[in-house]
Design an enzyme around this catalytic site. Structure first.
Site, short mmCIF file in Angstrom:
data_model
loop_
_atom_site.label_atom_id
_atom_site.label_comp_id
_atom_site.label_asym_id
_atom_site.label_seq_id
_atom_site.Cartn_x
_atom_site.Cartn_y
_atom_site.Cartn_z
N HIS A 41 -7.53 0.98 -3.70
CA HIS A 41 -6.55 1.80 -3.03
C HIS A 41 -5.30 1.79 -3.50
CE1 HIS A 41 -4.83 3.80 0.47
NE2 HIS A 41 -3.88 2.92 0.55
N ALA A 75 -1.34 0.55 1.99
CA ALA A 75 -0.64 -0.45 0.78
C ALA A 75 0.19 0.76 0.00
CB ALA A 75 -1.93 -0.86 -0.14
#
Length: 83
Positions: A41, A75
């Site tokens: 990610h 994130a």
């Protein structure tokens, strides 16, 4: 050539495009989009606005600037990836 490189030997790479797909760029691009997955990610892609530096996508409370009721909770706001 990429799939047979020694650097990739530790990885189980079983997917390879059929030869008729490789012959045309648009077919290969479509095959890649349909068959390749990535397991990461991206982090640090949403800049946090602090007021004194370049404008950011979110404020210090992670509210997306220019919207109402939308926050970033992943994130993408982390400046460094935790490992």
């Amino acid at each position: 050539q990429v799939f047979s490189d020694r650097a990739l030997e530790p990885f189980d790479i079983t997917a390879s495009p059929p030869s008729d797909v490789v012959s045309e760029t648009w077919k290969l691009a479509r095959w890649i989009r349909s068959n390749i997955w990535y397991y990461s990610h991206p982090g640090g892609t949403c800049r946090v606005h602090r007021g004194d530096d370049l404008p950011g996508v979110v404020d210090s409370d992670l509210r997306v600037r220019g919207t109402k009721g939308l926050r970033v909770a992943d994130a993408s706001v982390l400046p460094v990836s935790p490992t």
